[in-house]
Scaffold this motif. Structure first.
Motif, mmCIF file in Angstrom:
data_model
loop_
_atom_site.group_PDB
_atom_site.id
_atom_site.type_symbol
_atom_site.label_atom_id
_atom_site.label_comp_id
_atom_site.label_asym_id
_atom_site.label_seq_id
_atom_site.Cartn_x
_atom_site.Cartn_y
_atom_site.Cartn_z
ATOM 1 N N ALA A 97 49.172 27.990 26.547
ATOM 2 C CA ALA A 97 48.315 28.532 27.502
ATOM 3 C C ALA A 97 48.678 27.740 28.878
ATOM 4 C CB ALA A 97 46.836 28.088 27.434
ATOM 5 N N LYS A 127 34.718 32.265 31.985
ATOM 6 C CA LYS A 127 35.225 32.401 33.275
ATOM 7 C C LYS A 127 34.303 31.887 34.169
ATOM 8 C CE LYS A 127 37.378 37.119 32.760
ATOM 9 N NZ LYS A 127 37.063 38.322 33.032
ATOM 10 N N LEU A 130 34.714 28.056 34.047
ATOM 11 C CA LEU A 130 36.200 27.374 34.800
ATOM 12 C C LEU A 130 36.425 28.111 36.116
ATOM 13 C CD1 LEU A 130 38.484 28.293 31.543
ATOM 14 C CD2 LEU A 130 37.508 26.207 32.273
ATOM 15 N N GLN A 140 45.542 32.511 33.262
ATOM 16 C CA GLN A 140 44.119 32.356 33.075
ATOM 17 C C GLN A 140 43.949 33.050 31.809
ATOM 18 O OE1 GLN A 140 45.473 33.052 36.039
ATOM 19 N NE2 GLN A 140 44.120 32.227 37.676
ATOM 20 N N THR A 141 44.562 34.219 31.533
ATOM 21 C CA THR A 141 44.176 35.105 30.423
ATOM 22 C C THR A 141 44.292 34.366 29.072
ATOM 23 O OG1 THR A 141 46.498 36.384 30.302
ATOM 24 C CG2 THR A 141 44.573 37.457 31.178
ATOM 25 N N ARG A 142 45.491 33.624 29.086
ATOM 26 C CA ARG A 142 45.942 32.525 28.066
ATOM 27 C C ARG A 142 44.701 31.438 27.826
ATOM 28 N NH1 ARG A 142 51.848 32.360 26.317
ATOM 29 N NH2 ARG A 142 52.404 34.560 26.346
ATOM 30 N N ILE A 143 44.322 30.801 28.908
ATOM 31 C CA ILE A 143 43.692 29.746 28.935
ATOM 32 C C ILE A 143 42.044 30.213 28.356
ATOM 33 C CG2 ILE A 143 42.198 28.375 30.568
ATOM 34 C CD1 ILE A 143 44.535 28.216 32.246
ATOM 35 N N ILE A 144 41.820 31.503 28.792
ATOM 36 C CA ILE A 144 40.454 31.917 28.172
ATOM 37 C C ILE A 144 40.722 32.147 26.609
ATOM 38 C CG2 ILE A 144 39.038 34.183 28.039
ATOM 39 C CD1 ILE A 144 39.666 34.703 31.000
ATOM 40 N N ILE B 211 54.700 21.866 26.432
ATOM 41 C CA ILE B 211 53.361 22.022 26.699
ATOM 42 C C ILE B 211 52.385 20.848 25.684
ATOM 43 C CG2 ILE B 211 51.386 23.519 25.892
ATOM 44 C CD1 ILE B 211 53.240 25.860 26.974
ATOM 45 N N GLU B 647 52.600 38.365 32.250
ATOM 46 C CA GLU B 647 51.219 38.220 32.452
ATOM 47 C C GLU B 647 50.946 37.602 33.867
ATOM 48 O OE1 GLU B 647 50.499 37.572 27.731
ATOM 49 O OE2 GLU B 647 49.823 35.976 29.053
ATOM 50 N N ILE B 651 49.258 39.013 37.327
ATOM 51 C CA ILE B 651 47.962 38.345 37.782
ATOM 52 C C ILE B 651 47.952 38.050 39.248
ATOM 53 C CG2 ILE B 651 45.896 36.690 37.638
ATOM 54 C CD1 ILE B 651 46.284 37.273 34.599
ATOM 55 N N PHE B 682 38.723 32.512 38.172
ATOM 56 C CA PHE B 682 38.474 33.101 36.885
ATOM 57 C C PHE B 682 37.583 34.206 36.719
ATOM 58 C CE2 PHE B 682 40.770 29.463 35.007
ATOM 59 C CZ PHE B 682 41.198 30.062 33.525
ATOM 60 N N PRO B 683 36.322 34.299 37.621
ATOM 61 C CA PRO B 683 35.441 35.315 37.224
ATOM 62 C C PRO B 683 36.071 36.737 37.496
ATOM 63 C CG PRO B 683 34.217 33.510 38.377
ATOM 64 C CD PRO B 683 35.618 33.149 38.259
ATOM 65 N N ILE B 685 39.343 37.470 37.092
ATOM 66 C CA ILE B 685 40.650 37.545 36.239
ATOM 67 C C ILE B 685 40.445 38.962 35.287
ATOM 68 C CG2 ILE B 685 42.101 36.785 34.450
ATOM 69 C CD1 ILE B 685 42.640 35.404 37.065
ATOM 70 N N PRO B 686 41.275 39.888 35.460
ATOM 71 C CA PRO B 686 41.291 41.266 34.525
ATOM 72 C C PRO B 686 41.824 40.777 33.063
ATOM 73 C CG PRO B 686 43.318 41.175 35.701
ATOM 74 C CD PRO B 686 42.400 39.918 36.342
#
Lengths: 154, 739
Positions: A97, A127, A130, A140-144, B211, B647, B651, B682-683, B685-686
């Protein structure tokens, strides 16, 4: 110059610095910790987050004089005594992520704080939890997914 | 991740003195033996530019004393995972385990000069150079081992860093085979490379090694470098582009701020060096209040920016002209549309940072620049130093997405290190300086015109693009570094850098009988340089929005309409795939799905993006619910790495599309921080779904920029599908929806 006794990652540290030095600069420049990052100095991006008494907060705009006897935990202090990573850290590795990873400190700290308060958050709660943390690589999608995974493993 | 070779390795590499074992490759003797290990076939294709510039095996690969392999690449890690991709390719060709490969990224005097890490070029250039160097080395190691073990090549097997006889009775590691030498032979075709069906690592989703270091808070970034006695500096940037320093009074600085060691003024360059970082911050804040400037900056009215840009543009240059655009049947229906894109920021989360040390002979510089050799040329020209007296080491910074401020921060550190020799000087930029001084992606105007024939096919197309340069990257022209314009003897820019980025992808990939593309270049008011995907994002936004409008005018399905104008089956495959994965997606009222396609640079990787939006017609609020991307980058090196790039790309480009615009007054940049320049939080983000079409037999293309260009148009087209409204001026905001 005044001296400050701080509780950082479970140990006592004494730092001699000006009273207006923000906590972030004490952690990075005096205590040589790498976890918290300088991103904006304005509490707008979350890269500098640490846990203050267990709650994720930015460290870039808190003067050292205001920290007093709060317990500070940085990214380096999340692993247990045997060096085992916190489930949130594990989950970030598992989900890969990150891209550059510069925001990752804040993402991990905010997620730890969120999961302490709400151990099984919905996607929208993650969401919201964060919201302060910016990621320009847009992982972000990976973090979620990492937070969801950590919630399962906590 | 700051992985320098350890002392013993360096000593080993130094002591061997590059004893040559290079002699012509004999390629006729491996066929039979190869089949028993992994099949190989001769590569006769074009070698990448990087290896043509540095064609000795040992420029790319050296064997360490323990038999492992050290790979050199002139590219830098930007968070794109290039270190792991290169590691996979090297391990594959040499049948090594991944842990047996170390990758040393850009350092002057050590790695090849591979220019900039940009343009989705690291896989096709650097990783492929490593592939051919490693395959050549493998063949040489086989030949040498066969001599040493007094057996035939056919009787030898490569296995995890050793070459052994089939019976297993004898084995040598690579260092034993070379006996202290390195392979300095030329990489020449034909090169026996492993066939893709036998790959063990290439194409797989192998986790990155960096990572775990990041999550532990280990030293990864330039910001984490700490040298004994290192000092902290900051530079007082002028209040606006054309400001000149008239006077600055340092007399009360020392009593106001502790720890000040040195102030340095050269023309309008003002730097301050302190013991501690926050002391340097406070010093600059103090100096801001006492510095007096003469300001002559005159920026155009932001509200009339695009009229201004047209007014200053040079006469058009015709970039492509096929058939005859003006001879189209006058009975055909013609359509026109105009599109704009504002100035955009790179917006790195970590502002620029540079460290330098002048040891009275060599100026050592640590930088997260995307091109350390070109930056060294610019530094040498600015400082009037011999290039050989400057040593630059690349260290990762935060993701930069093109030419941002890394080089400028390195230049600041270099100037101050020369003024204060013998100490490491670290310069950290502030957020406000990063936002207001970075070189933006330029504003652009795109005007499209097309004719539809009676069958609903496009018979003629014309793209007109108004653009600034998209590359003012540092190289031999020192004025590409900010500081060079503010020193006592300021230098003027010699030229406008690379102009081709402005009309990148302005010529549609579709087949039209009559096609014309014109570029109108201007020197715009704001500082600009390369931003991820250059002009492609804006040009594809225009082309794919317009294609969608034409499809609708022709009464055709948007995907079928595109396919009808395409000849390339790989392009068509991405469109068919996106149709397949989105066709069962449910849609409510005020929701729509839009599509857009591009082949990056019209000759590299393919991407089709779909976006699903919900639009509130009253408030104009746009909710980007989900995005899909289908990509084809040819041969995939790291499946997870490429998905991560796609990805992130969609975004980031969605954030550009919906939120981003650099604001300015007549004098200054007004977008000073994240409140003034909002990006995705974040809110908003699709959900994102990426599908890759793997084509192991096709050339491996990079993927860092590929998913960005179609994203903007996919969102615009989704909005049209949802509410029937087209917004052609970026960003697509609620005000424009209701306006």
């Amino acid at each position: 110059m005044p001296k400050y006794n701080l509780q950082i990652n479970g140990s006592q540290k004494t730092v001699e610095t000006e009273s207006d030095t923000p906590l972030l600069y004490v952690l990075r420049d005096y205590l040589e910790l790498n976890g918290p990052k300088f991103g904006c100095g304005l509490s707008q991006c979350g890269a500098c987050m640490v846990l203050i008494d267990g709650v994720a907060e930015t460290s870039c705009s808190t003067p050292i004089a205001a920290v007093r006897d709060s317990k500070i935990t940085t990214l380096e202090g999340l692993a247990d005594q045997n060096g085992n990573l916190h489930p949130v850290q594990e989950a970030f590795i598992e989900e890969q992520a990150a891209q550059c990873g510069y925001c990752l400190n804040g993402m991990v700290m905010a997620s730890v704080s969120l999961l302490q308060e709400n151990p099984s958050p919905t996607t929208s709660e993650i969401k919201e939890g964060l919201e302060l943390n910016l990621c320009r690589c847009c992982a972000q999608t990976r973090i979620i997914k990492a937070v969801q995974r950590a919630a399962k493993n906590l | 991740m700051i992985e320098l070779p350890n002392t013993s390795r360096r000593k080993f590499l130094r002591n061997i003195g590059y004893l040559s074992v290079g002699f012509p490759l004999i390629s006729s003797c491996f066929a039979e033996q190869e089949q028993k290990i992994a099949e190989r076939k001769n590569f006769y294709g074009d070698l990448p530019g990087s290896i043509r510039n540095a064609n000795a095996v040992n420029a790319w690969l050296q064997v360490l004393e323990d038999g492992r392999v050290l790979i050199f690449s002139g590219k830098v890690e930007l968070g794109q995972g290039i270190r792991m991709a290169i590691c996979q390719v090297a391990a594959e060709e040499l049948d090594l385990e991944l842990d047996q490969v170390e990758v040393h990224l850009a350092e002057t005097g050590v790695t090849p000069d591979e220019g900039y890490t940009a343009g989705s070029g690291s896989v096709p250039n650097s990783a492929m150079s490593v592939r051919y160097a490693a395959a050549t080395a493998r063949q040489k190691l086989l030949e040498l081992a066969s001599e040493k073990l007094n057996t035939t090549i056919e009787n030898l097997i490569f296995y995890h860093g050793t070459v052994k006889t089939k019976s297993g009775s004898q084995s040598l590691n690579f260092a034993e085979i070379l006996n202290g030498a390195q392979i300095d032979m030329e990489v020449k075709k034909p090169i026996p490379v492993k066939v893709s069906s036998d790959y063990q690592y290439v194409g797989k989703a192998i986790p990155r090694k960096d990572i775990p270091k990041m999550v532990r808070g280990e030293s990864v970034y330039i910001q984490d470098l700490r040298f004994p006695g290192m000092l902290h500096a900051r530079v007082l940037r002028p209040p606006s582009y054309q400001a000149k320093l008239i006077d600055i009074d340092f007399s009360n600085l020392g009593t106001s701020v502790a720890g000040i060691l040195k102030t340095h003024v050269n023309g309008s360059f003002v730097g301050v060096i302190a013991e501690r970082e926050y002391q340097a911050v406070k010093a600059v804040n103090f100096l801001k209040r006492v510095a007096k400037w003469e300001e002559t900056t005159a920026l155009p009215n932001e509200a009339a920016l695009f009229d201004h840009l047209k007014s200053i543009a040079e006469p058009a240059q015709t970039i492509r002209n096929e058939g005859n655009f003006s001879s189209v049947n006058p009975e055909n229906k013609t359509f026109k549309a105009s599109y704009t894109k504002p100035y955009l920021m790179h917006g790195s989360i970590g502002p620029g940072c540079g460290i330098a040390l002048f040891d009275d002979e060599i100026l050592h510089v640590w930088s997260h620049s995307q091109g350390i050799y070109p930056m060294r040329r610019a530094l040498a020209a600015m400082l009037k130093m011999d290039e050989d007296k400057i040593h630059v080491t690349s260290v990762p910074g935060a993701g930069c997405f093109g030419h941002s401020t890394a080089d400028d921060a390195a230049a600041d550190a270099a100037i101050l290190a020369l003024a204060y020799p013998g100490k490491h000087i670290r310069v950290q930029w502030s957020r406000q300086d990063e936002h207001t001084w970075e070189p933006y992606g330029t504003a652009m105007i795109m005007e499209m015109e097309a004719s539809l024939d009676e069958n609903g096919k496009i018979s003629a197309w014309k793209s007109d693009v108004w653009t600034d340069s998209h590359s003012m990257r540092p190289d031999s022209d020192p004025a590409t570094l900010i500081d060079a314009s503010y020193l006592e003897n300021p230098v003027q820019l010699r030229g406008r850098g690379y102009l081709g980025g402005g009309h990148r992808n302005a010529d549609p990939y579709y087949s039209f009988p009559n096609l014309q593309v014109n570029a109108h270049f201007f020197d715009g008011p704001l500082r600009i340089s390369s931003l991820r995907s250059l002009g492609s994002y804006a040009n594809i936004f225009a082309i794919e929005s317009f294609m969608d409008e034409l499809a609708s005018q022709a009464g055709k399905d948007p995907i079928d309409f595109r396919i009808a104008h395409l000849q390339d089956q790989r392009a068509i495959a991405t469109l068919k795939k996106i149709k397949e994965i989105t066709q069962s997606e449910p849609l409510e009222v005020n929701e729509g799905i839009g599509f857009a396609f591009s082949r990056y640079k019209n000759n590299t990787a393919y991407c089709t993006v779909a976006a699903k939006v919900n639009v509130n017609q009253k408030s104009g609020e746009i909710i980007l619910q989900k995005m899909w991307a289908v990509g084809d980058v040819g041969q995939i090196i790291n499946l997870d790495g490429i998905k991560n790039q796609f990805e992130g790309g969609v975004i980031q480009a969605a954030s550009w599309t919906l939120f981003e615009q650099v604001h300015f007054t007549k004098k200054v940049i007004r977008s000073e921080d994240w409140n003034d320049y909002p990006i995705f939080r974040f809110p908003m983000i699709p959900e994102v779904e990426v599908h890759m079409i793997d084509r192991p037999e096709e050339k491996a293309e990079g993927g860092g920029e590929v998913s960005m260009p179609p994203t903007g148009a996919a969102i615009a087209n989704a909005i049209f599908q949802a509410i029937g409204k087209r917004v052609n001026d970026l960003p697509i905001t609620a005000e424009k929806i209701v306006g």
